[in-house]
Write a protein that holds these residues in place. Structure first.
Motif, PDB file in Angstrom:
ATOM      1  N   UNK A 165       0.859  -1.182   0.000  1.00  0.00           N
ATOM      2  CA  UNK A 165       0.000   0.000   0.000  1.00  0.00           C
ATOM      3  C   UNK A 165       0.898   1.236   0.000  1.00  0.00           C
ATOM      4  N   UNK A 166       0.839   2.012  -1.083  1.00  0.00           N
ATOM      5  CA  UNK A 166       1.569   3.274  -1.189  1.00  0.00           C
ATOM      6  C   UNK A 166       0.548   4.391  -1.025  1.00  0.00           C
ATOM      7  N   UNK A 167       0.731   5.231   0.003  1.00  0.00           N
ATOM      8  CA  UNK A 167      -0.292   6.229   0.295  1.00  0.00           C
ATOM      9  C   UNK A 167       0.333   7.481   0.884  1.00  0.00           C
ATOM     10  N   UNK A 168      -0.384   8.577   0.814  1.00  0.00           N
ATOM     11  CA  UNK A 168       0.070   9.854   1.357  1.00  0.00           C
ATOM     12  C   UNK A 168      -0.698  10.155   2.659  1.00  0.00           C
ATOM     13  N   UNK A 169      -0.110  11.020   3.516  1.00  0.00           N
ATOM     14  CA  UNK A 169       1.035  11.866   3.239  1.00  0.00           C
ATOM     15  C   UNK A 169       2.355  11.160   3.560  1.00  0.00           C
ATOM     16  N   UNK A 170       3.430  11.709   3.001  1.00  0.00           N
ATOM     17  CA  UNK A 170       4.728  11.074   3.155  1.00  0.00           C
ATOM     18  C   UNK A 170       5.275  11.100   4.556  1.00  0.00           C
TER      19      UNK A 170
END
Length: 529
Positions: free
Chosen positions: A338-343
């Motif tokens: 899972x790639x998600x924001x905020x960093x």
């Protein structure tokens, strides 16, 4: 030429520099301060900026810590043009709308919380969606390497800084008697050999440079080692049947991580059927902007595309735009990425994914970018056993990976190598956009290896620059002096005390642990005097 430090002074965020020269006043960057109560106060203190006096703004790139206060400045009187590259314009339109939405939601949440406590006062958002839209009419695009004159007696040239798509360092020239003063602002300097974007252009001539120093105290791992560590993080979670959670900045970092997974997939180093979710509407829109501006990609990426590969795609990549789609990810059984924001894990959908996975011992949490002081991401990276997410204490049991090799910022040696490209030596270096300890380390290395004079300006300070002369630095106005390093410790102490007061019946061992942590911070402050 007088430069007033309005941000990124002995801290990483809030880049903004007011320039007065030839009877004109303008700004370079206008970024949002991030990380804690002090940052919020600075964002609200618009009167300190005096934006109604600015004639124009030169913007280095789209990241919010360089652009995020533009709507507020327009709201309070700025009416001039804002110069940027074409990719920055496209990215900024989606980023400012996203930022405005976040400001509105946070204001609503704070207002509701106050009402629950019997207070009738409403919280005003930093700016609104309408404020953000008004900024768009002021955008003017420029090309790399083409000098232009935004006001009489001022010449400006944008050059590729290699940080993100469309990013630039900015060279400003202005006559001073029989001499020409040349001042450069680095924006953010990219890491050479970074995926997708080109390497930073050389810095040829400057009397003075305001240079970022985010990673001034360290060097990055090489790209191959970083890719290996990413593969290790994935396989750790897969072996345990858990998820890989990656807080990532929506612009550039998410696209680079997708590219990395594309490489791992082609190299058969991750399971072919492993689902990879990009769960950030902003990141999804930003990826489409990247596709539109592929002419700005580096030669390696262009060659890959010419051979029929799409580095921003793979069969198992899934984009989740809606809230409903996002919620189903945490109900998904089995391993996934899972790639998600905020960093920095302080806002956005990533908070939900951390709440669902941070406490799972087999999960992997992968940080691929800088984590500012006071953010949730920084607390996890620094080894906190628990963090507060949505008002709940969540245990940190997952394996935490910090892979700085994916950073879009140059490391210490790379920053020094970039300074070596200047033709006229020595030049005076002002270090900005970095934590004070990192800046001190970098200053020592620059002075030792290049024999360049180095200064580390303070918040609110005014620097007077003359060609061929030493800079004159005024004392920062009372009340806006950059805070001492120990103020961050005080903020952390306040958080510990708040947690102890608000946690429901904390266990005796946990209470003792937090009190011991508080004691250690007090002892550190006493040692600092």
């Amino acid at each position: 030429m007088d430069i007033r430090m309005l941000g990124a002074a002995r801290m990483v965020t809030g880049s903004c520099f007011e320039v007065k020269t030839q009877g004109h006043v303008f700004a370079v960057d206008c970024g949002m301060h991030q990380g804690g109560r002090q940052a919020e106060e600075r964002n609200l203190n618009t009167a300190f900026y005096e934006p109604d006096k600015w004639e124009f703004i030169l913007l280095s790139h789209a990241h919010i810590d360089h652009s995020g206060l533009l709507p507020r400045m327009v709201k309070y009187g700025f009416r001039g043009p804002i110069y940027m590259t074409a990719p920055t314009e496209a990215l900024l339109k989606i980023m400012l709308l996203d930022s405005a939405h976040i400001q509105e939601m946070e204001a609503q949440w704070k207002t509701l919380r106050m009402k629950r406590h019997g207070e009738r006062k409403s919280v005003e958002s930093l700016y609104t969606t309408d404020d953000a839209i008004k900024v768009f009419n002021l955008f003017k695009t420029v090309e790399y390497g083409e000098t232009f004159s935004p006001s009489p007696g001022i010449s400006v040239t944008y050059r590729d800084s290699g940080h993100i798509l469309g990013s630039a360092f900015i060279e400003i020239e202005t006559p001073q008697g029989d001499k020409i003063l040349k001042v450069a602002f680095s924006g953010d300097v990219g890491r050479p050999a970074q995926l997708i974007v080109k390497d930073p252009s050389p810095l040829k001539k400057a009397d003075f440079i305001f240079m970022e120093s985010t990673y001034g105290d360290r060097n990055h791992k090489d790209e191959d080692a970083s890719l290996d560590e990413l593969a290790e993080a994935v396989m750790h979670a897969c072996r345990h049947g858990e998820k890989v959670i990656i807080p990532a900045f929506a612009v550039e970092r998410t696209q680079e991580i997708i590219y990395c997974f594309h490489l791992l997939y082609r190299q058969k180093r991750i399971p072919e059927d492993l689902p990879i979710f990009v769960d950030s509407p902003l990141a999804i829109q930003a990826t489409e902007v990247f596709r539109r501006f592929s002419s700005y990609f580096d030669d390696e990426t262009k060659d890959l595309i010419a051979r029929g590969y799409d580095p921003l795609s793979m069969p198992n990549l899934r984009y989740t735009l809606s809230t409903e789609e996002s919620m189903t990810i945490n109900a998904f059984a089995g391993p996934a990425v899972v790639i998600s924001a905020s960093g920095m894990a302080d806002a956005g959908r990533i908070k939900h994914h951390l709440k669902h996975n941070l406490w799972r011992e087999g999960a992997s949490i992968v940080f691929v970018g800088y984590q500012a002081q006071g953010t949730t991401g920084r607390r996890i990276v620094d080894g906190a056993s628990k963090v507060r997410i949505f008002g709940e204490e969540v245990a940190v049991k997952a394996k935490v990976f910090t892979i700085n090799g994916f950073s879009a910022h140059a490391g210490q040696a790379q920053l020094i190598d970039w300074l070596k490209t200047v033709e006229d030596k020595p030049m005076h270096v002002f270090l900005v956009h970095g934590e004070y300890n990192a800046q001190q380390c970098l200053a020592q290395e620059i002075e030792r290896r290049l024999n360049f004079p180095v200064s580390i300006p303070e918040y609110g300070q005014v620097l007077s620059l003359m060609a061929g002369k030493e800079p004159v630095c005024t004392v920062a106005p009372r009340g806006v002096m950059e805070v001492a390093p120990w103020v961050e410790e005080l903020s952390e102490m306040e958080r510990i005390i708040y947690d102890l007061k608000t946690s429901f019946a904390p266990s005796e061992p946990e209470a003792k642990r937090r009190l011991q942590e508080l004691k250690q911070k007090v002892e550190r402050l006493l040692e600092q005097g």
